[in-house]
Design a protein around this motif. Structure first.
Motif, PDB file in Angstrom:
ATOM      1  N   LEU A  14       0.933  -1.036   0.108  1.00 42.61           N
ATOM      2  CA  LEU A  14       0.021  -0.094   0.040  1.00 42.61           C
ATOM      3  C   LEU A  14       1.045   1.168  -0.101  1.00 42.61           C
ATOM      4  N   ILE A  15       1.931   1.248   0.829  1.00 40.38           N
ATOM      5  CA  ILE A  15       2.650   2.426   1.022  1.00 40.38           C
ATOM      6  C   ILE A  15       3.458   2.803  -0.372  1.00 40.38           C
ATOM      7  N   ILE A  16       3.840   1.531  -0.996  1.00 44.34           N
ATOM      8  CA  ILE A  16       4.490   1.645  -2.272  1.00 44.34           C
ATOM      9  C   ILE A  16       3.792   2.259  -3.347  1.00 44.34           C
ATOM     10  N   ASN A  20       3.939   5.742  -5.313  1.00 42.75           N
ATOM     11  CA  ASN A  20       4.219   5.991  -6.709  1.00 42.75           C
ATOM     12  C   ASN A  20       2.958   6.858  -7.408  1.00 42.75           C
ATOM     13  N   THR A  21       1.644   6.623  -6.640  1.00 44.09           N
ATOM     14  CA  THR A  21       0.653   7.753  -6.992  1.00 44.09           C
ATOM     15  C   THR A  21       0.936   9.048  -7.054  1.00 44.09           C
ATOM     16  N   MET A  22       1.589   9.315  -5.856  1.00 42.52           N
ATOM     17  CA  MET A  22       2.052  10.698  -5.501  1.00 42.52           C
ATOM     18  C   MET A  22       3.299  11.151  -6.429  1.00 42.52           C
ATOM     19  N   LEU A  23       3.872  10.256  -6.636  1.00 42.39           N
ATOM     20  CA  LEU A  23       5.167  10.600  -7.612  1.00 42.39           C
ATOM     21  C   LEU A  23       4.732  10.976  -9.043  1.00 42.39           C
ATOM     22  N   SER A  24       3.697   9.942  -9.518  1.00 39.82           N
ATOM     23  CA  SER A  24       3.234   9.966 -10.976  1.00 39.82           C
ATOM     24  C   SER A  24       2.460  11.460 -10.809  1.00 39.82           C
ATOM     25  N   LYS A  25       1.569  11.780  -9.739  1.00 41.20           N
ATOM     26  CA  LYS A  25       0.926  13.197  -9.754  1.00 41.20           C
ATOM     27  C   LYS A  25       1.744  14.179  -9.933  1.00 41.20           C
ATOM     28  N   VAL A 139      -2.349  20.649 -10.586  1.00 44.61           N
ATOM     29  CA  VAL A 139      -1.861  21.196  -9.164  1.00 44.61           C
ATOM     30  C   VAL A 139      -3.112  20.853  -8.023  1.00 44.61           C
ATOM     31  N   GLN A 140      -4.435  21.101  -8.484  1.00 50.29           N
ATOM     32  CA  GLN A 140      -5.306  20.879  -7.788  1.00 50.29           C
ATOM     33  C   GLN A 140      -5.654  19.163  -7.449  1.00 50.29           C
ATOM     34  N   ASN A 141      -5.484  18.548  -8.661  1.00 54.64           N
ATOM     35  CA  ASN A 141      -5.500  17.023  -8.458  1.00 54.64           C
ATOM     36  C   ASN A 141      -4.588  16.657  -7.474  1.00 54.64           C
ATOM     37  N   TYR A 142      -3.351  17.025  -7.499  1.00 50.38           N
ATOM     38  CA  TYR A 142      -2.038  16.629  -6.616  1.00 50.38           C
ATOM     39  C   TYR A 142      -2.243  17.111  -5.357  1.00 50.38           C
ATOM     40  N   ASN A 143      -2.700  18.293  -5.164  1.00 48.73           N
ATOM     41  CA  ASN A 143      -2.776  18.972  -3.814  1.00 48.73           C
ATOM     42  C   ASN A 143      -4.008  18.194  -3.098  1.00 48.73           C
ATOM     43  N   THR A 144      -5.184  18.159  -3.638  1.00 50.34           N
ATOM     44  CA  THR A 144      -6.149  17.294  -3.157  1.00 50.34           C
ATOM     45  C   THR A 144      -5.746  16.032  -2.751  1.00 50.34           C
ATOM     46  N   TYR A 145      -5.090  15.427  -3.400  1.00 52.19           N
ATOM     47  CA  TYR A 145      -4.797  13.763  -3.271  1.00 52.19           C
ATOM     48  C   TYR A 145      -3.800  13.778  -1.846  1.00 52.19           C
ATOM     49  N   ILE A 146      -2.679  14.678  -1.883  1.00 51.92           N
ATOM     50  CA  ILE A 146      -1.968  14.866  -0.859  1.00 51.92           C
ATOM     51  C   ILE A 146      -2.549  15.315   0.599  1.00 51.92           C
ATOM     52  N   SER A 147      -3.869  15.961   0.240  1.00 54.38           N
ATOM     53  CA  SER A 147      -4.403  16.259   1.503  1.00 54.38           C
ATOM     54  C   SER A 147      -5.229  15.362   2.244  1.00 54.38           C
ATOM     55  N   PHE A 148      -5.738  14.350   1.521  1.00 54.28           N
ATOM     56  CA  PHE A 148      -6.471  13.248   2.235  1.00 54.28           C
ATOM     57  C   PHE A 148      -5.825  12.753   3.297  1.00 54.28           C
TER      58      PHE A 148
END
Lengths: 177, 342
Positions: A14-16, A20-25, A139-148
């Motif tokens: 899960l962590i990987i 990877n999702t964060m990195l790809s975004k 930016v919105q997509n990435y920021n939203t993802y890392i805010s959850f």
């Protein structure tokens, strides 16, 4: 024991996946930033043409001319969207000057060179707008993802930081030759 | 639109009068022809019957009866001929309206011609390897220097359908007979509109109706509709409710689909509230496929028989309005705004 190993393996996977999702975004965001940078530079590359077109009608002082040329140079040194915004503001004040000159001289406004320049600039502005919208969407997509929650915890552990939007000031929307 | 139509109606009065004069003349001609042919046929029939069979018949009565029967048949034929005449004349009215709206005297309208299959293939929207293509009612006109083409288009395929029939043999035993027949399945039926876009692009952009997946069984959609690229989410919510946007180049998709253009595409719904497929192709090509809107329906909406009919103006308005709406796409999408000066 088996369950603990299974939980550890699932957690690692899960962590990987999250990493990877964060990195790809973030990579998508960086790519769109590069595209935005490219079209913004294309805009500043047109500055010599604009100066050439209006110079017969207005003699720029040496210092003003240096400032204009510096816009292009400072665009090359931009490292963040905030820097790009600052350069963009300088460019806008230069374009305001050009508009003021063209209002004074109707023959300049009706000239073929000016009209062609107008077309090219409008097209570049449309490209900038498209690149800016793309960048901001990422930016919105990435920021939203890392805010959850709990992704924000992993984001801070892995060093994923929020990015700023590339804003456009209201005056700039009207800032077309 | 009403104003434009009134303008056209006044301009076209002479032609309408001519239309009805010709129709009247043809009607008279067909009726006289029908009666004469019926009379002649009944006479020939009665005389030959009398001569050949020599029955003791009341020739006069038989002749009248036959004449009436033949006249009814011939008048029926005359009515069909008249109807075809009106449809033919309607084609001329359509062309006149096209020329009036586009101000292009070289505009063309062919009933039996369709958009070139190669062109449809190049737009790469429908997978013509698996599908069949048919069409008619081709219109081509230059509207404000933009080459606009319209035509009815049908995209379909044939599917085998097996019917089972229960039968009984000589010994009364039941058995099932399977009969395979071809069933036509329509993927798209409507109007195809192509024009030149005011921006140049180097990639494909597809706008696919949002609920399209619901209409096909999963996995089959790509057999028929050949969109490709990544799904791009755009800012206009109304627009995103109606369309899914696919493109390989996200920036280019946003370059074409500006906030302004998305709003304009939403506005097309005010005149064509049907399902639409939109393709922006490399270069400056652009096409809209509007489902369930057909030029053939306009062609068949003929003016009434009588000059004094109340429907005369209404029918002409129907034809004018539909053709006007086709050209209105140019204005809604602001295709003439080549200089990009607002």
């Amino acid at each position: 024991m088996k369950y603990i190993i299974a939980i550890i393996i699932i957690s690692i996977v899960l962590i990987i996946l999250i990493y990877n999702t964060m990195l790809s975004k973030r990579n998508k965001l960086k790519n769109s930033y590069s595209s935005l940078d490219v079209v913004l530079k294309r805009r500043y590359d047109l500055i010599p043409n604009i100066v050439e077109t209006v110079k017969a009608y207005s003699k720029y002082e040496k210092s003003t001319l240096e400032n204009i040329i510096n816009i292009r140079k400072s665009a090359d040194e931009c490292k963040s969207s905030k820097d790009l915004e600052n350069v963009s503001n300088n460019y806008n004040s230069f374009i305001s000057d050009v508009i003021a000159i063209s209002e004074k001289y109707p023959e300049l406004k009706a000239g073929e060179n000016y009209l062609n320049l107008q077309k090219v600039l409008f097209d570049v502005e449309e490209q900038i707008s498209a690149a800016r919208r793309t960048y901001n969407a990422h930016v919105q997509n990435y920021n939203t993802y890392i805010s959850f929650f709990p992704l924000n915890i992993f984001a801070s552990i892995f060093g994923f930081k929020k990015y700023d939007f590339f804003e456009i000031n209201e005056n700039e929307k009207e800032m077309k030759l | 639109m009403q104003e434009k139509f009134e303008e056209f109606y006044n301009y076209y009065q002479k032609d309408i009068n001519m239309y009805y004069n010709e129709l009247k003349a043809n009607m008279k001609k067909y009726i006289i022809q029908s009666i004469l042919i019926s009379l002649l046929l009944s006479c020939v029939f009665v005389i030959s019957t009398y001569t050949l069979i020599s029955y003791n018949l009341n020739i006069f009565k038989l002749d009248i009866l036959l004449c009436i029967a033949f006249t009814v048949v011939m008048l029926g034929t005359a009515f069909v001929r008249l109807k075809n005449d009106r449809i033919k004349k309607n084609e001329k009215i359509i062309l006149d309206i096209i020329k009036y709206i586009s101000k292009d005297s070289s505009a063309v309208y062919y009933k039996d011609k369709m958009i070139n299959q190669k062109h449809i293939e190049e737009m790469e929207l429908f997978n013509l390897h698996n599908l069949k293509y048919g069409g008619e009612n081709y219109i081509s006109a230059k509207y404000n220097n933009n080459n606009m083409n319209f035509a009815d288009m049908d995209i379909y395929y044939y599917k085998d359908k097996i019917d089972e029939k229960t039968l009984y043999d000589k010994n009364g035993r039941e058995y099932i007979q399977k009969i395979t027949r071809k069933v036509k399945k329509t993927v798209f039926s409507g109007c195809y509109i192509s024009a030149t876009l005011n921006k140049k692009i180097s990639d494909h952009i597809y706008l696919i109706p949002n609920n399209l997946e619901d209409l096909f069984i999963n996995g089959k959609l790509n057999d028929y509709i050949t969109y490709s690229g990544n799904l791009i989410e755009l800012e206009n919510l109304d627009f995103s409710k109606k369309y899914k946007v696919y493109s390989e180049n996200e920036i280019q998709a946003r370059y074409i689909l500006t906030l302004n253009l998305m709003e304009k595409i939403n506005n097309i719904d005010k005149i064509f509230d049907n399902k639409k497929y939109i393709v922006f192709k490399e270069g400056r090509r652009f096409a809209i496929c509007i489902e369930n809107f057909k030029i053939e329906d306009i062609r068949k909406a003929t003016l009434p028989f009588s000059y004094n009919s109340k429907n005369k103006k209404e029918n002409l308005k129907y034809i004018f309005e539909n053709i006007f709406n086709l050209f209105e796409i140019y204005n809604i999408l602001d295709l003439g705004n080549d200089v990009y000066i607002k």
